[in-house]
Design a protein around this motif. Structure first.
Motif, short mmCIF file in Angstrom:
data_model
loop_
_atom_site.label_atom_id
_atom_site.label_comp_id
_atom_site.label_asym_id
_atom_site.label_seq_id
_atom_site.Cartn_x
_atom_site.Cartn_y
_atom_site.Cartn_z
N LYS A 164 0.74 -1.35 -0.08
CA LYS A 164 -0.19 0.19 0.04
C LYS A 164 0.77 1.21 0.00
O LYS A 164 0.52 2.14 -0.61
N LEU A 219 2.41 1.74 -3.55
CA LEU A 219 1.03 2.57 -4.33
C LEU A 219 0.65 3.61 -3.92
O LEU A 219 0.53 4.51 -5.01
N CYS A 220 0.90 4.04 -2.93
CA CYS A 220 0.40 5.39 -2.24
C CYS A 220 1.46 6.37 -3.12
O CYS A 220 1.27 7.43 -3.68
N GLY A 252 0.84 6.81 -6.64
CA GLY A 252 -0.33 7.58 -6.77
C GLY A 252 -1.37 6.64 -7.61
O GLY A 252 -2.35 7.03 -8.55
N LEU A 253 -1.43 5.56 -7.47
CA LEU A 253 -2.19 4.37 -8.05
C LEU A 253 -2.99 3.58 -7.23
O LEU A 253 -2.82 3.48 -5.84
N SER A 254 -4.23 3.07 -7.50
CA SER A 254 -5.06 2.51 -7.08
C SER A 254 -4.98 0.97 -7.05
O SER A 254 -4.25 0.88 -8.33
N THR A 255 -5.27 0.06 -6.58
CA THR A 255 -5.05 -1.36 -6.98
C THR A 255 -5.68 -1.73 -8.16
O THR A 255 -5.13 -2.55 -9.08
N GLN A 256 -6.91 -1.06 -8.71
CA GLN A 256 -7.69 -1.34 -9.79
C GLN A 256 -6.73 -0.78 -11.04
O GLN A 256 -7.00 -1.28 -12.05
N GLN A 257 -6.12 0.15 -10.90
CA GLN A 257 -5.19 0.83 -12.03
C GLN A 257 -3.78 0.03 -12.02
O GLN A 257 -3.13 0.29 -13.17
N LEU A 258 -3.30 -0.96 -11.02
CA LEU A 258 -2.26 -1.25 -11.30
C LEU A 258 -1.73 -2.01 -12.38
O LEU A 258 -0.53 -2.33 -12.79
#
Length: 257
Positions: free
Chosen positions: A229, A232-233, A236-242
């Motif tokens: 996490k 990802l922070c 600047g990405l969400s899990t769905q954008q990965l």
């Protein structure tokens, strides 16, 4: 004939499927834009896309390999030529330079994880192996002389150096002495530091309580790279954008004769 160098973005294949946008489809337009008299063809591209020149003057992939589909994911220098003789001479130069122990190609990679040693070499055998419906590259730590002689396994070597590290990631310089499809991506997993955006081989590196360990290739499921996490922070990405995150492996420099 002309020599042209360009910087290929990630996601653009060198040779695409029928109807797909690819670099080879764009070459006639590039020739017209530069007002060049001869057709351009690929001499060198990121992540080992080799070409041979036939007597008829056509550049074709040589040899076709299951890893050709992955060439789209790397970014960086593509060397083009309008002279088939120059292409042959340059490709022979790259081959001879590696045989002399030189490193004519230099890559940069952002990795998830920092190597234990600041610099070193990754030396292992590599071979193709069927995994379900796909073909993957797997390491062979101690290849036998017969498998090497039959060319079922190739002995590979990459020199690496850590250029910087932050937030659990590293910027690496990679110099392959050998040429094998997916060599750099598989070698990075052996360092327990897969490339950022590697959604194919990164699953071979697992973690228990934050400590990385190497999984057997047959036990690793190909899929979207898993990041913690905090990273990802930072991205600047969400899990769905990965799954949109591109591969951070870039051909940064080529030495020419």
């Amino acid at each position: 004939g002309a020599l042209v160098a360009l910087s290929k973005p990630p996601g653009l294949p060198i040779l695409g499927r029928p109807g797909e946008l690819s670099l080879s489809v764009l070459l006639p337009a590039l020739r017209r834009r530069l007002s060049l008299p001869a057709e351009l063809h690929v001499v060198k591209a990121p992540a080992r896309y080799s070409w041979r020149v036939l007597g008829g003057g056509q550049g074709v992939p040589a040899p076709p390999c299951p890893g050709a589909m992955f060439c789209r994911e790397c970014s960086g220098l593509v060397l083009l030529s309008g002279c088939h003789r120059a292409t042959e001479q340059l490709q022979q130069f790259f081959t001879d330079a590696r045989r002399r122990g030189q490193y004519p190609a230099t890559y940069r990679a952002v990795t998830v994880g920092v190597p234990a040693e600041a610099e070193g070499k990754i030396h292992t055998g590599l071979r193709w192996q069927q995994q379900g419906d796909t073909t993957v590259v797997v390491p062979v730590p101690v290849p036998g002389p017969r498998s090497l002689a039959r060319k079922e396994v190739k002995s590979t070597l990459t020199r690496y150096r850590v250029l910087g590290a932050a937030q659990g990631c590293a910027l690496l310089q990679l110099q392959p002495k050998t040429s094998f499809p997916e060599q750099l991506r598989v070698h990075l997993t052996l360092l327990l530091c897969p490339a950022l955006g590697d959604h194919h081989y990164s699953a071979r590196v697992g973690r228990v309580l934050g400590v990385p360990f190497l999984l057997h290739p047959m036990d690793a499921t190909t899929g979207t790279q898993v990041l913690d996490k905090q990273l990802l922070c930072q991205l600047g990405l969400s899990t769905q954008q990965l799954h949109h995150l591109p591969l951070h492996l870039h051909l940064q420099q080529l030495v020419l004769p």
